[in-house]
Design a protein around this motif. Structure first.
Motif, PDB file in Angstrom:
ATOM      1  N   GLN A  86       7.306  -6.677  -2.894  1.00  0.00           N
ATOM      2  CA  GLN A  86       7.864  -7.463  -3.999  1.00  0.00           C
ATOM      3  C   GLN A  86       7.869  -6.645  -5.289  1.00  0.00           C
ATOM      4  O   GLN A  86       8.846  -6.678  -6.055  1.00  0.00           O
ATOM      5  CB  GLN A  86       7.052  -8.752  -4.204  1.00  0.00           C
ATOM      6  CG  GLN A  86       7.119  -9.750  -3.064  1.00  0.00           C
ATOM      7  CD  GLN A  86       8.410 -10.530  -3.027  1.00  0.00           C
ATOM      8  OE1 GLN A  86       9.184 -10.517  -3.980  1.00  0.00           O
ATOM      9  NE2 GLN A  86       8.674 -11.210  -1.930  1.00  0.00           N
ATOM     10  N   LEU A  87       6.797  -5.916  -5.533  1.00  0.00           N
ATOM     11  CA  LEU A  87       6.729  -5.090  -6.736  1.00  0.00           C
ATOM     12  C   LEU A  87       7.749  -3.955  -6.686  1.00  0.00           C
ATOM     13  O   LEU A  87       8.336  -3.577  -7.710  1.00  0.00           O
ATOM     14  CB  LEU A  87       5.316  -4.537  -6.911  1.00  0.00           C
ATOM     15  CG  LEU A  87       4.246  -5.579  -7.239  1.00  0.00           C
ATOM     16  CD1 LEU A  87       2.869  -4.925  -7.316  1.00  0.00           C
ATOM     17  CD2 LEU A  87       4.565  -6.278  -8.563  1.00  0.00           C
ATOM     18  N   SER A 143       5.532 -12.467  -6.886  1.00  0.00           N
ATOM     19  CA  SER A 143       4.441 -11.514  -7.132  1.00  0.00           C
ATOM     20  C   SER A 143       3.249 -12.213  -7.783  1.00  0.00           C
ATOM     21  O   SER A 143       2.087 -11.951  -7.432  1.00  0.00           O
ATOM     22  CB  SER A 143       4.938 -10.375  -8.025  1.00  0.00           C
ATOM     23  OG  SER A 143       6.004  -9.670  -7.413  1.00  0.00           O
ATOM     24  N   SER A 178       3.236  -5.540  -2.343  1.00  0.00           N
ATOM     25  CA  SER A 178       3.737  -4.192  -2.620  1.00  0.00           C
ATOM     26  C   SER A 178       5.263  -4.146  -2.531  1.00  0.00           C
ATOM     27  O   SER A 178       5.931  -3.552  -3.397  1.00  0.00           O
ATOM     28  CB  SER A 178       3.119  -3.185  -1.654  1.00  0.00           C
ATOM     29  OG  SER A 178       3.487  -3.470  -0.314  1.00  0.00           O
TER      30      SER A 178
END
Length: 522
Positions: free
Chosen positions: A444-445, A479, A442
């Motif tokens: 990383q996104l 990711s 999460s």
């Protein structure tokens, strides 16, 4: 090796002189931390490569000496057990009994004291041994058995391992050299590990441990620092007794005992022949428990008398080799730090590395490209370049927690890796694996989205296109690996406790009302 070293020096000079972000105290701390993490990982990586330069020792004899059977060294085969299914133990015992060697006795060391196992041993003709006080786990169980053994050699197999018929005929001849203390053979598996199985890659990829036995263990053998791996090994009993038996101060009694034997002056050997097969963990959670136990137990060796820094008798190269094998578990700390670095720009607006397109092309790309191209060659074609990264992401957080526990004086207690599925258990992803991965994915996104939107406009405006692209690719690759890691934690349904082997070949299927028809099947 020389090419990699030259490219590494070229890369590090660039990193030191042209990539640090010193625009603010926070940026300097983050940028220097990233550089330090890279330096640690590169140093340990090149240290392992350096061991590979030593010429391998000549393999030992592969045949028993011409002696009457009563003059061959007697072998006590020890099978320590604690709670494994009786069917699994019986398979191991039958394999031990079937070894083609004229003078060996098989012992089941039952730390669960089950009457059905006692009856099984009586039926098979195996010696049964149980103890009342179950201290020091596997090491204590083996030490208890030593008082009952009389053979010149002892062989040890975990209860899930089945030796091949010629195991003792291939290993015992090496002990004609009185200087040999133990002989280690590779561990191999009947089933695919859960990571490969859950990704349906078991037909194309080798187990993660394969690189250890194809690359690391042979290099340790070359420098006289063979690692005892806990199963599928043979030891000289007098040598083991001379060092006080198996080390009880750490769950990694195998590693510590091997170090003690080396320090006592014995020349230990690695025989690169697959002569036994065991079971890989059935689930990703069980594999995580196994890796955490390895990390915690290995680091605890530093707090025993087998600490390679302080134990007398080792030469400098042996100390360095054993110390690298122990301290490499600490690499999870810089690995975790580098894995989180894309968040520095994507969340905090601080670039950890400042680069130009020319710098990436002439400094970073040659070095990392050479590593990708040479990975399979260096590890004996055991692993692809990105496969280790996948394993690293899956177990990074649990192993980091295990390492932190040891550093804080709270090591993990010994827990046996499950070798069977619990009855009635429904397969599903383990929360202790999935939740950290979901959190990391999460954030990383979020970093990727921030880099693609105007949310960080002022911070991004001062960056070069190359710096922004590097962070995007970095976060995007992380990711992708995290998504694969999450998929690897979801155990496939239909998992069987029995290993299955794929053997393509012709067969015939027939029904009573139809003629037999040839088919091709697996």
């Amino acid at each position: 090796m020389a090419l990699l070293a030259l490219l590494a020096v070229h890369y590090l000079l660039w990193r030191l002189t042209g990539t640090l972000n010193l625009s603010s105290p926070l940026a300097a701390v983050i940028s220097l931390a990233a550089l330090l993490a890279e330096l640690v990982l590169l140093a340990t990586g090149f240290l392992q490569l350096g061991f590979s330069l030593w010429p391998p020792r000549k393999p030992g004899s592969a045949a028993l000496p011409e002696q009457p059977p009563h003059e061959l060294p007697a072998v006590d085969v020890l099978v320590p057990s604690y709670g494994e299914p009786a069917e699994l133990i019986e398979r191991c015992l039958r394999g031990c009994l079937a070894m083609d060697y004229p003078c060996h006795s098989v012992w089941l060391l039952d730390d669960s004291a089950r009457p059905e196992l006692h009856a099984l041993c009586e039926r098979l003709g195996v010696r049964y041994l149980a103890r009342e006080e179950r201290q020091h786990a596997k090491a204590g169980n083996l030490n208890h058995a030593l008082r009952h053994c009389s053979g010149e050699l002892i062989a040890v197999f975990d209860a899930d391992v089945v030796p091949l018929t010629p195991f003792l005929r291939r290993t015992a001849p090496l002990f004609t050299d009185p200087a040999v203390g133990f002989v280690q053979t590779p561990q191999s598996y009947m089933n695919a590990d859960p990571v490969m199985r859950n990704l349906r890659l078991e037909r194309w990829l080798m187990p993660d441990e394969e690189s250890f036995y194809r690359w690391i263990e042979p290099s340790r053998d070359a420098v006289g620092a063979v690692v005892c791996a806990g199963t599928s090994f043979v030891m000289r009993r007098s040598a083991l007794e001379a060092v006080g038996g198996f080390e009880t101060g750490t769950p990694s009694e195998d590693l510590a005992t091997g170090i003690r034997l080396t320090a006592a002056g014995y020349t230990n050997r690695f025989l690169p022949q697959k002569l036994s097969a065991g079971l890989a963990p059935f689930t990703a959670a069980a594999m995580a428990r196994q890796r955490c136990r390895w990390a915690s137990g290995t680091l605890q060796t530093l707090r025993t008398g087998a600490n390679p820094l302080t134990i007398p008798g080792l030469n400098p190269l042996q100390r360095l080799a054993y110390l690298e094998g122990i301290l490499h578990w600490l690499n999870v700390l810089p690995q975790l730090l580098l894995a989180l670095m894309p968040l520095s720009l994507g969340v905090l607006g601080v670039a950890p590395i400042l680069v130009s397109g020319e710098g990436l092309l002439w400094h970073a790309l040659p070095f990392y490209g050479a590593q990708l191209l040479l990975t399979r060659w260096l590890n004996g074609h055991a692993r692809t370049p990105l496969l280790p990264e996948l394993y690293r992401w899956i177990f990074l957080v649990p192993i980091t927690a295990a390492v932190a526990g040891v550093l804080l004086g709270r090591p993990l207690r010994f827990r046996v890796t499950p070798k069977a599925l619990a009855r009635g258990r429904r397969l599903g992803p383990a929360k202790r694996l999935v939740l950290p991965l979901l959190f990391l994915l999460s954030v990383q996104l979020v970093a990727v989205l921030n880099l693609l939107t105007p949310a960080l406009g002022p911070a991004l405006a001062a960056l070069s296109v190359a710096s922004l692209t590097l962070n995007l690719v970095w976060a995007g690759l992380n990711s992708l690996l995290l998504l694969l890691a999450l998929r690897s934690c979801v155990d496939r349904p239909g998992l069987s406790e029995q290993p299955w082997f794929s053997l393509p070949g012709p067969c015939q299927l027939a029904r009573q009302d139809q003629a037999a028809a040839p088919v091709r099947a697996e």
